[in-house]
Scaffold this active site. Structure first.
Site, mmCIF file in Angstrom:
data_model
loop_
_atom_site.group_PDB
_atom_site.id
_atom_site.type_symbol
_atom_site.label_atom_id
_atom_site.label_comp_id
_atom_site.label_asym_id
_atom_site.label_seq_id
_atom_site.Cartn_x
_atom_site.Cartn_y
_atom_site.Cartn_z
ATOM 1 C CB CYS A 145 94.314 12.915 -17.308
ATOM 2 S SG CYS A 145 94.166 13.200 -15.259
ATOM 3 C CB CYS A 148 93.727 10.199 -14.529
ATOM 4 S SG CYS A 148 93.049 11.683 -15.084
ATOM 5 C CG ASP A 149 95.298 7.977 -17.984
ATOM 6 O OD1 ASP A 149 94.462 6.988 -16.761
ATOM 7 O OD2 ASP A 149 94.737 8.095 -18.801
#
Ligand code: NDP
Length: 319
Positions: A145, A148-149
């Site tokens: 993701c 997200c990261d």
């Protein structure tokens, strides 16, 4: 012996546990089937159990580890009396009410549970390459993701594996942070839509490695290198990278409901008017019905919606 409840929730990621908090506080005494420990996302706590630091869940200015966030959500649901059960549903029958669910032998005459309303929060799983090093380095340089990261990879060399819209979208997003982004694709042309392809080709931070498969993710405590093979010539090589984003698709956990609930064109549970599925009294939330946002916070929000929808529906039925 069948255990009866007003609300049965299947799944215990952010969606299922938020639905549990809301229905428990509404005095509906929900039972939550949270799944069984395994190496995939259909374990208690869902996909966040497979991540490390979460920096974008509001309320945690210093970030929080994914598993810790899920432990906190679970404790919050339990505090209000949610009945959490560490087991896995093997079959459901949604053809009449109360709905029925089996744990263990799916052919058993007696269902394990019956419920007036069902909230489905079974989530989705990112498809993985299945190569050595991948499981071990997930959350340590390997991610599924970018939203997200991506932030963790400022000025680093990252690779995106895949050739669909997700891969290209993730690659473009990652150019905000990374020094360089290489898309590794197993064929010589992308599956992604034309407009996305054009954007990727025009982006000077993005380069492509065609006809290439990753055969191993290499690193000690973090990703350091990828082992590659040319799918045409069979030639092997290695490539240095600090980050790898596997973007080869997702699979929503809908098998239990096949033939009983409608799916949308992407294979996710179809919902309408909030969280309603095609069976009255059955609600869905989280990634099992969302192929677009796929965030912990949106899953939690949709869990709240499903709980409120279920509560109002039960009220309207006089239950
Ligand atoms: P897709 O199934 O479209 O693409 C998956 C990609 O991964 C393909 O290029 C496939 O290669 C590759 N792949 C699959 N398995 C492997 C493997 N084992 N090893 C290496 N490569 C592999 O999934 P997406 O997640 O990209 O998209 C899903 C749906 O969501 C699509 O309909 C897409 O259009 C949509 N979507 C739309 C977006 C938008 O409109 N903004 C954004 C993201 C997704 P191959 O091509 O050879 O099969």
């Amino acid at each position: 012996m069948t255990t009866s409840s007003k609300v049965l929730i299947v799944g215990s990621g952010p969606a299922g546990l938020t639905a549990a908090v809301y229905t428990a506080r509404a005095q509906l005494e929900p039972i939550i089937i949270e799944g069984e420990p395994s190496s995939t996302s259909d374990q208690p706590g869902g996909q966040l159990m497979l991540t490390t630091e979460v920096e974008n869940f509001p309320g945690f200015p210093d970030g929080i580890m994914g598993p810790e966030l899920m432990i906190q959500m679970r404790a919050q649901a339990a505090r209000f009396g949610a009945d959490l059960r560490t087991e896995k549903v093997s079959r459901v029958d949604l053809s009449s009410r109360p709905f029925r669910a089996w744990v263990g032998d799916p052919e058993a005459a007696e269902p394990t549970y019956s419920a007036e309303a069902l909230i489905i929060a079974t989530g989705a799983r990112a498809l993985m390459l299945g190569v050595p090093g991948e499981d071990r380095l997930l959350g340590h340089g390997l991610s599924t993701c970018a939203t997200c990261d991506g932030f963790f990879f400022r000025e680093q060399r990252v690779v995106v594996v895949g050739g669909g819209d997700t891969a290209v979208e993730e690659a473009i997003f990652l150019t905000r942070f990374a020094a360089s982004v290489t898309i590794i694709h197993r064929r010589d042309s992308l599956r992604a839509s034309k407009i996305m392809q054009e954007r990727a080709v025009e982006n000077e931070k993005i380069s492509f490695k065609w006809n290439t498969q990753v055969t191993e993710v290499i690193g000690g405590s973090k990703v350091e290198q990828l082992a590659l093979i040319d799918t045409v010539t069979g030639e092997t090589s290695t490539m240095d990278a600090e980050g790898v984003f596997v973007a080869i698709g997702h699979r929503p956990a809908t098998d239990l409901f096949a033939g009983q609930l409608n799916l949308d064109e992407n294979g996710y549970l179809a919902v309408h008017d909030g969280s309603r599925t095609t069976v009255d009294g059955v609600f869905a939330c989280g990634d099992v019905q969302d192929h677009v946002y796929r965030q912990a916070i949106t899953a939690a929000g949709s869990g709240c919606m499903a709980a409120i929808d279920a509560e109002r529906w039960l009220e309207a039925q006089g239950l």
